[in-house]
Design a protein around this motif. Structure first.
Motif, mmCIF file in Angstrom:
data_model
loop_
_atom_site.group_PDB
_atom_site.id
_atom_site.type_symbol
_atom_site.label_atom_id
_atom_site.label_comp_id
_atom_site.label_asym_id
_atom_site.label_seq_id
_atom_site.Cartn_x
_atom_site.Cartn_y
_atom_site.Cartn_z
ATOM 1 N N ASP B 36 0.813 -1.223 0.000
ATOM 2 C CA ASP B 36 0.000 0.000 0.000
ATOM 3 C C ASP B 36 0.848 1.274 0.000
ATOM 4 O OD1 ASP B 36 -2.477 1.121 -0.276
ATOM 5 O OD2 ASP B 36 -2.821 1.354 1.872
ATOM 6 N N MET B 37 1.972 1.199 -0.680
ATOM 7 C CA MET B 37 2.801 2.388 -0.860
ATOM 8 C C MET B 37 2.295 3.154 -2.091
ATOM 9 S SD MET B 37 6.463 0.466 -0.222
ATOM 10 C CE MET B 37 7.613 1.695 0.394
ATOM 11 N N LEU B 60 -3.080 -0.823 -11.231
ATOM 12 C CA LEU B 60 -2.423 -0.580 -9.935
ATOM 13 C C LEU B 60 -2.804 0.786 -9.353
ATOM 14 C CD1 LEU B 60 1.083 -2.061 -10.836
ATOM 15 C CD2 LEU B 60 -0.789 -3.204 -9.652
ATOM 16 N N ALA B 61 -3.716 1.500 -10.042
ATOM 17 C CA ALA B 61 -4.223 2.774 -9.517
ATOM 18 C C ALA B 61 -5.112 2.481 -8.311
ATOM 19 C CB ALA B 61 -5.023 3.491 -10.602
ATOM 20 N N PRO B 62 -5.244 3.384 -7.342
ATOM 21 C CA PRO B 62 -4.634 4.709 -7.329
ATOM 22 C C PRO B 62 -3.235 4.726 -6.713
ATOM 23 C CG PRO B 62 -6.074 4.494 -5.431
ATOM 24 C CD PRO B 62 -6.093 3.167 -6.140
ATOM 25 N N ASN B 63 -2.698 3.544 -6.362
ATOM 26 C CA ASN B 63 -1.374 3.552 -5.728
ATOM 27 C C ASN B 63 -0.279 4.022 -6.679
ATOM 28 O OD1 ASN B 63 -3.019 1.413 -4.225
ATOM 29 N ND2 ASN B 63 -1.268 1.708 -2.878
ATOM 30 N N VAL B 64 -0.460 3.712 -7.956
ATOM 31 C CA VAL B 64 0.560 4.079 -8.934
ATOM 32 C C VAL B 64 -0.028 5.091 -9.916
ATOM 33 C CG1 VAL B 64 2.159 3.221 -10.695
ATOM 34 C CG2 VAL B 64 1.590 1.776 -8.735
ATOM 35 N N GLU B 65 0.668 6.203 -10.096
ATOM 36 C CA GLU B 65 0.232 7.235 -11.033
ATOM 37 C C GLU B 65 1.308 7.456 -12.089
ATOM 38 O OE1 GLU B 65 -1.697 10.885 -9.144
ATOM 39 O OE2 GLU B 65 -0.909 9.822 -7.401
ATOM 40 N N LEU B 66 0.867 7.662 -13.316
ATOM 41 C CA LEU B 66 1.795 7.828 -14.437
ATOM 42 C C LEU B 66 1.706 9.253 -14.976
ATOM 43 C CD1 LEU B 66 3.675 6.490 -16.587
ATOM 44 C CD2 LEU B 66 1.606 5.843 -17.834
ATOM 45 N N PHE B 67 2.851 9.902 -15.096
ATOM 46 C CA PHE B 67 2.910 11.259 -15.643
ATOM 47 C C PHE B 67 3.803 11.242 -16.877
ATOM 48 C CE2 PHE B 67 2.305 11.460 -11.072
ATOM 49 C CZ PHE B 67 1.216 12.313 -10.946
ATOM 50 N N THR B 68 3.237 11.652 -17.991
ATOM 51 C CA THR B 68 4.023 11.651 -19.225
ATOM 52 C C THR B 68 4.712 12.994 -19.410
ATOM 53 O OG1 THR B 68 2.592 10.010 -20.201
ATOM 54 C CG2 THR B 68 3.893 11.310 -21.712
ATOM 55 N N LYS B 105 3.697 13.084 -1.125
ATOM 56 C CA LYS B 105 2.595 12.161 -1.447
ATOM 57 C C LYS B 105 3.077 10.767 -1.835
ATOM 58 C CE LYS B 105 -0.693 13.497 -4.299
ATOM 59 N NZ LYS B 105 -1.236 14.145 -5.534
ATOM 60 N N TYR B 106 4.369 10.631 -2.150
ATOM 61 C CA TYR B 106 4.839 9.364 -2.725
ATOM 62 C C TYR B 106 5.954 8.720 -1.902
ATOM 63 C CZ TYR B 106 2.225 11.293 -6.565
ATOM 64 O OH TYR B 106 1.210 11.830 -7.314
ATOM 65 N N ASP B 107 5.961 7.386 -1.944
ATOM 66 C CA ASP B 107 7.056 6.642 -1.327
ATOM 67 C C ASP B 107 8.164 6.357 -2.340
ATOM 68 O OD1 ASP B 107 5.765 5.950 1.339
ATOM 69 O OD2 ASP B 107 4.248 5.235 -0.087
ATOM 70 N N ILE B 108 7.741 6.187 -3.588
ATOM 71 C CA ILE B 108 8.685 5.851 -4.659
ATOM 72 C C ILE B 108 8.383 6.721 -5.873
ATOM 73 C CG2 ILE B 108 9.468 4.016 -6.243
ATOM 74 C CD1 ILE B 108 8.656 1.960 -4.076
#
Lengths: 181, 181
Positions: B36-37, B60-68, B105-108
């Motif tokens: 839950d990171m 894998l959202a909302p834990n993982v967000e992609l920004f182009t 907001k992020y761990d990684i």
């Protein structure tokens, strides 16, 4: 070029002493799910995954299924089970992997830490090579673990060595959740 | 040992000419989600991902967000945009990555293909090293791309070279969905 193969399954091997062998296999799962492909992961070293990996993979269900190696196959010889029990479990895991491979249900089959099971002598290389010979054309196999044997590399299509250049343990930093396990 | 760090963020670099650099970063996302990171991925080379990867990551959202990466930063110089536009976009992407890094907001934070943006000269190495110096202690950075600079490797904690041992293109097999892209 007449011999260009457009669509085919590959034998992929991730080996070497560095990080990223199993992690890249998990990444392949993410990608495959995006194409609505089906993946089965068979673990040859029971207990090699932490709950984060197992829970993370559940988010990719039902496209990705995880099968943990045969009963009794616990750790790499760091328990009190007789060696024959380990060998038996490794063989039954390989047998099970073959069933999954031939079931027609999967596009990709991950054989996690299979190289280790071979290099510590729990499985015969010949039995693994026999399995590779039976691979359905369109299925891809992803084989992970350090110490991939030369003959396995010969049969593979795509082989990557994950090479350790620098590791934080050397600076006295412990393994970190999310990155290391 | 007094200087053992129990919990800390790491600077991770996946480099080399082989497969698995970005793929292993995707695998880190799977693992992180299991704990839950929160993960943010910033792409420095727009168009480097296929829809399978993008759709997979959505699972894998909302834990993982992609920004182009910033507007106009399309491909590696294989278009008609003036070079200054590429540089500008790369710089604004780096600036945006810094905001995400410092947002708490992020761990990684994954900086995908950042090494390539540096090695083709779109970003100054100094600006990247400055970003690393500002990394919050508990956040981990995962930097991918071939051609990681020596000074970046010096600052990193965990560096893996993905080395190509064997590649199917050499046998006339085309890139395969799910494995290559």
């Amino acid at each position: 070029m007449a011999d260009v193969k457009k669509k085919t399954g590959l034998i992929v091997v991730n080996t070497g002493d560095g990080k990223g062998k199993t992690t890249a296999a998990l990444g392949i799962c993410v990608r495959a799910v995006g194409y609505d492909m089906k993946v089965a992961i068979v673990q040859f070293i029971k207990g090699s995954w932490h709950y984060g990996e197992i829970d993370g993979i559940k988010r990719l269900a039902p496209n990705v299924e995880l099968f943990t190696g045969g009963k009794g196959f616990v750790g790499i010889m760091d328990d009190n089970l007789p060696r024959e029990e380990h060998e038996k479990a490794a063989r039954s895991t390989l047998e099970y992997a073959k069933e999954l491979m031939l079931s027609g249900k999967y596009d990709i089959l991950v054989l996690d830490e299979l190289n280790v099971a071979v290099s510590i002598g729990l499985l015969k290389l010949k039995d693994v090579l026999d399995l590779l010979d039976k691979k359905p054309e369109l299925l891809s196999l992803v084989i992970t673990g350090r110490g991939a044997q030369d003959k396995l590399i010969e049969k593979a299509d795509l082989v990557t060595e994950m090479k350790e250049i620098k590791h934080p343990y050397r600076k006295g930093i412990l393994a970190q959740k999310g990155i290391d396990y």
